[in-house]
Design a protein around this motif. Structure first.
Motif, PDB file in Angstrom:
ATOM      1  N   ASP A 156      16.780  12.004 -20.628  1.00 37.56           N
ATOM      2  CA  ASP A 156      16.854  11.104 -21.811  1.00 37.56           C
ATOM      3  C   ASP A 156      15.202  10.255 -21.659  1.00 37.56           C
ATOM      4  OD1 ASP A 156      16.870   7.848 -19.582  1.00 37.56           O
ATOM      5  OD2 ASP A 156      17.933  10.282 -19.250  1.00 37.56           O
ATOM      6  N   ASP A 157      15.179   9.475 -22.768  1.00 31.24           N
ATOM      7  CA  ASP A 157      13.690   8.219 -22.974  1.00 31.24           C
ATOM      8  C   ASP A 157      13.879   8.005 -22.247  1.00 31.24           C
ATOM      9  OD1 ASP A 157      13.847  10.373 -25.220  1.00 31.24           O
ATOM     10  OD2 ASP A 157      14.853   8.483 -27.106  1.00 31.24           O
ATOM     11  N   GLU A 158      14.958   6.641 -21.528  1.00 34.00           N
ATOM     12  CA  GLU A 158      14.179   6.096 -20.670  1.00 34.00           C
ATOM     13  C   GLU A 158      14.079   6.570 -19.172  1.00 34.00           C
ATOM     14  OE1 GLU A 158      17.028   2.403 -17.662  1.00 34.00           O
ATOM     15  OE2 GLU A 158      17.813   3.041 -19.412  1.00 34.00           O
ATOM     16  N   THR A 159      13.996   7.262 -19.302  1.00 34.90           N
ATOM     17  CA  THR A 159      13.038   8.479 -17.977  1.00 34.90           C
ATOM     18  C   THR A 159      12.206   9.086 -18.220  1.00 34.90           C
ATOM     19  OG1 THR A 159      16.134   9.227 -16.471  1.00 34.90           O
ATOM     20  CG2 THR A 159      13.996  10.443 -16.261  1.00 34.90           C
ATOM     21  N   ILE A 160      11.886   9.676 -19.271  1.00 36.38           N
ATOM     22  CA  ILE A 160      11.150   9.988 -19.452  1.00 36.38           C
ATOM     23  C   ILE A 160       9.344   8.554 -19.345  1.00 36.38           C
ATOM     24  CG2 ILE A 160       9.518  10.888 -21.575  1.00 36.38           C
ATOM     25  CD1 ILE A 160      11.655  12.341 -22.066  1.00 36.38           C
ATOM     26  N   ALA A 161       9.407   7.672 -20.033  1.00 37.54           N
ATOM     27  CA  ALA A 161       9.195   6.527 -19.957  1.00 37.54           C
ATOM     28  C   ALA A 161       9.163   5.782 -18.634  1.00 37.54           C
ATOM     29  CB  ALA A 161       9.929   5.194 -21.159  1.00 37.54           C
ATOM     30  N   VAL A 162       9.747   5.984 -17.889  1.00 39.95           N
ATOM     31  CA  VAL A 162       9.694   5.811 -16.433  1.00 39.95           C
ATOM     32  C   VAL A 162       8.542   6.190 -15.402  1.00 39.95           C
ATOM     33  CG1 VAL A 162      10.497   5.239 -14.122  1.00 39.95           C
ATOM     34  CG2 VAL A 162      12.244   4.474 -16.095  1.00 39.95           C
TER      35      VAL A 162
ATOM     36  N   PHE B  15       9.297  11.658  -7.147  1.00 43.37           N
ATOM     37  CA  PHE B  15      10.359  12.297  -7.042  1.00 43.37           C
ATOM     38  C   PHE B  15      11.634  12.826  -7.792  1.00 43.37           C
ATOM     39  CE2 PHE B  15       8.887  11.265  -3.305  1.00 43.37           C
ATOM     40  CZ  PHE B  15       9.020  12.631  -2.349  1.00 43.37           C
ATOM     41  N   LYS B  16      11.330  10.798  -8.786  1.00 45.34           N
ATOM     42  CA  LYS B  16      12.050  11.044 -10.785  1.00 45.34           C
ATOM     43  C   LYS B  16      12.263  12.084 -11.354  1.00 45.34           C
ATOM     44  CE  LYS B  16      13.700   7.384 -12.900  1.00 45.34           C
ATOM     45  NZ  LYS B  16      15.151   7.178 -12.772  1.00 45.34           N
ATOM     46  N   ILE B  17      11.107  12.503 -11.792  1.00 46.81           N
ATOM     47  CA  ILE B  17      11.218  14.476 -12.463  1.00 46.81           C
ATOM     48  C   ILE B  17      12.524  15.129 -11.134  1.00 46.81           C
ATOM     49  CG2 ILE B  17      10.046  16.161 -12.724  1.00 46.81           C
ATOM     50  CD1 ILE B  17       7.243  14.602 -13.237  1.00 46.81           C
ATOM     51  N   VAL B  18      12.182  15.263 -10.443  1.00 46.06           N
ATOM     52  CA  VAL B  18      13.188  16.319  -9.577  1.00 46.06           C
ATOM     53  C   VAL B  18      14.429  15.607  -9.428  1.00 46.06           C
ATOM     54  CG1 VAL B  18      13.585  16.861  -6.861  1.00 46.06           C
ATOM     55  CG2 VAL B  18      10.847  17.236  -8.244  1.00 46.06           C
ATOM     56  N   ALA B  19      14.791  14.292  -9.717  1.00 50.91           N
ATOM     57  CA  ALA B  19      15.756  13.595  -9.034  1.00 50.91           C
ATOM     58  C   ALA B  19      16.978  14.094 -11.122  1.00 50.91           C
ATOM     59  CB  ALA B  19      15.512  12.386  -9.233  1.00 50.91           C
ATOM     60  N   THR B  20      15.756  13.901 -11.725  1.00 50.26           N
ATOM     61  CA  THR B  20      16.715  13.802 -12.696  1.00 50.26           C
ATOM     62  C   THR B  20      16.855  15.321 -14.260  1.00 50.26           C
ATOM     63  OG1 THR B  20      14.163  12.737 -14.080  1.00 50.26           O
ATOM     64  CG2 THR B  20      15.759  11.392 -13.930  1.00 50.26           C
ATOM     65  N   GLY B  21      15.695  15.879 -13.514  1.00 51.26           N
ATOM     66  CA  GLY B  21      15.948  17.227 -13.598  1.00 51.26           C
ATOM     67  C   GLY B  21      16.451  18.369 -12.674  1.00 51.26           C
ATOM     68  N   LEU B  22      17.191  17.414 -11.399  1.00 54.48           N
ATOM     69  CA  LEU B  22      18.016  18.670 -10.538  1.00 54.48           C
ATOM     70  C   LEU B  22      18.507  19.978 -11.477  1.00 54.48           C
ATOM     71  CD1 LEU B  22      18.448  19.921  -8.184  1.00 54.48           C
ATOM     72  CD2 LEU B  22      20.346  17.834  -7.554  1.00 54.48           C
ATOM     73  N   ARG B  23      19.615  19.064 -12.272  1.00 53.95           N
ATOM     74  CA  ARG B  23      20.501  20.013 -13.020  1.00 53.95           C
ATOM     75  C   ARG B  23      20.264  20.998 -14.477  1.00 53.95           C
ATOM     76  NH1 ARG B  23      25.479  18.424 -14.025  1.00 53.95           N
ATOM     77  NH2 ARG B  23      25.427  16.479 -13.823  1.00 53.95           N
ATOM     78  N   GLU B  24      18.537  20.613 -14.962  1.00 51.69           N
ATOM     79  CA  GLU B  24      18.174  21.182 -15.132  1.00 51.69           C
ATOM     80  C   GLU B  24      17.783  22.541 -14.399  1.00 51.69           C
ATOM     81  OE1 GLU B  24      14.269  21.646 -18.246  1.00 51.69           O
ATOM     82  OE2 GLU B  24      15.007  19.843 -17.938  1.00 51.69           O
ATOM     83  N   CYS B  25      17.236  22.631 -13.303  1.00 49.22           N
ATOM     84  CA  CYS B  25      16.614  23.185 -12.766  1.00 49.22           C
ATOM     85  C   CYS B  25      17.791  24.266 -12.194  1.00 49.22           C
ATOM     86  CB  CYS B  25      16.684  22.643 -10.704  1.00 49.22           C
ATOM     87  SG  CYS B  25      14.573  21.900 -11.477  1.00 49.22           S
TER      88      CYS B  25
END
Length: 88
Positions: free
Chosen positions: A4-10, A54-64
Motif C-alpha cells: 500500500d502507498d502508506e507502507t511504501i512512503a514509510v 524489516f518493514k519491507i520483509v514484514a509487509t512483503g511476507l505474504r508476497e514472498c
C-alpha cells in the motif's frame, strides 16, 4: 516492492533518512571529525537501513510466501530463510 502507498512512503522515508545520514558520515570523515561522532552517526545509518529492511520483509511476507505474480513459483523455505538472514 509492492504494497500500500502508506507502507511504501514509510520505507522510502527511512531510506531517504539513511541516505542523508550516510552523506553526513562521509562529510564527517572528509572533515576529520572524531571517531566517536563518526561511529555514532554510522550506527544511526545502520539502524535506519535495518528498519527499512524489516518493514519491507514484514509487509512483503505474504508476497514472498504466495509468490510474486511475475515469478515462476513461490519462494522455497530455504530462500525465505536466506532473505531473512540477510538482514540479521
Amino acid at each position: 516492492m509492492t504494497g500500500d502507498d502508506e507502507t511504501i512512503a514509510v520505507v522510502l522515508n527511512r531510506l531517504r533518512r539513511a541516505h542523508g545520514q550516510l552523506g553526513g558520515v562521509i562529510s564527517m570523515i572528509e572533515n576529520g571529525r572524531n571517531c566517536k561522532d563518526v561511529v555514532t552517526q554510522l550506527a544511526a545509518v545502520s539502524r535506519a537501513l535495518d528498519k527499512a529492511g524489516f518493514k519491507i520483509v514484514a509487509t512483503g511476507l505474504r508476497e514472498c510466501i504466495t509468490g510474486d505474480p511475475d515469478a515462476k513459483e513461490p519462494m522455497t523455505e530455504e530462500e525465505l530463510e536466506k532473505l531473512f538472514l540477510a538482514l540479521a
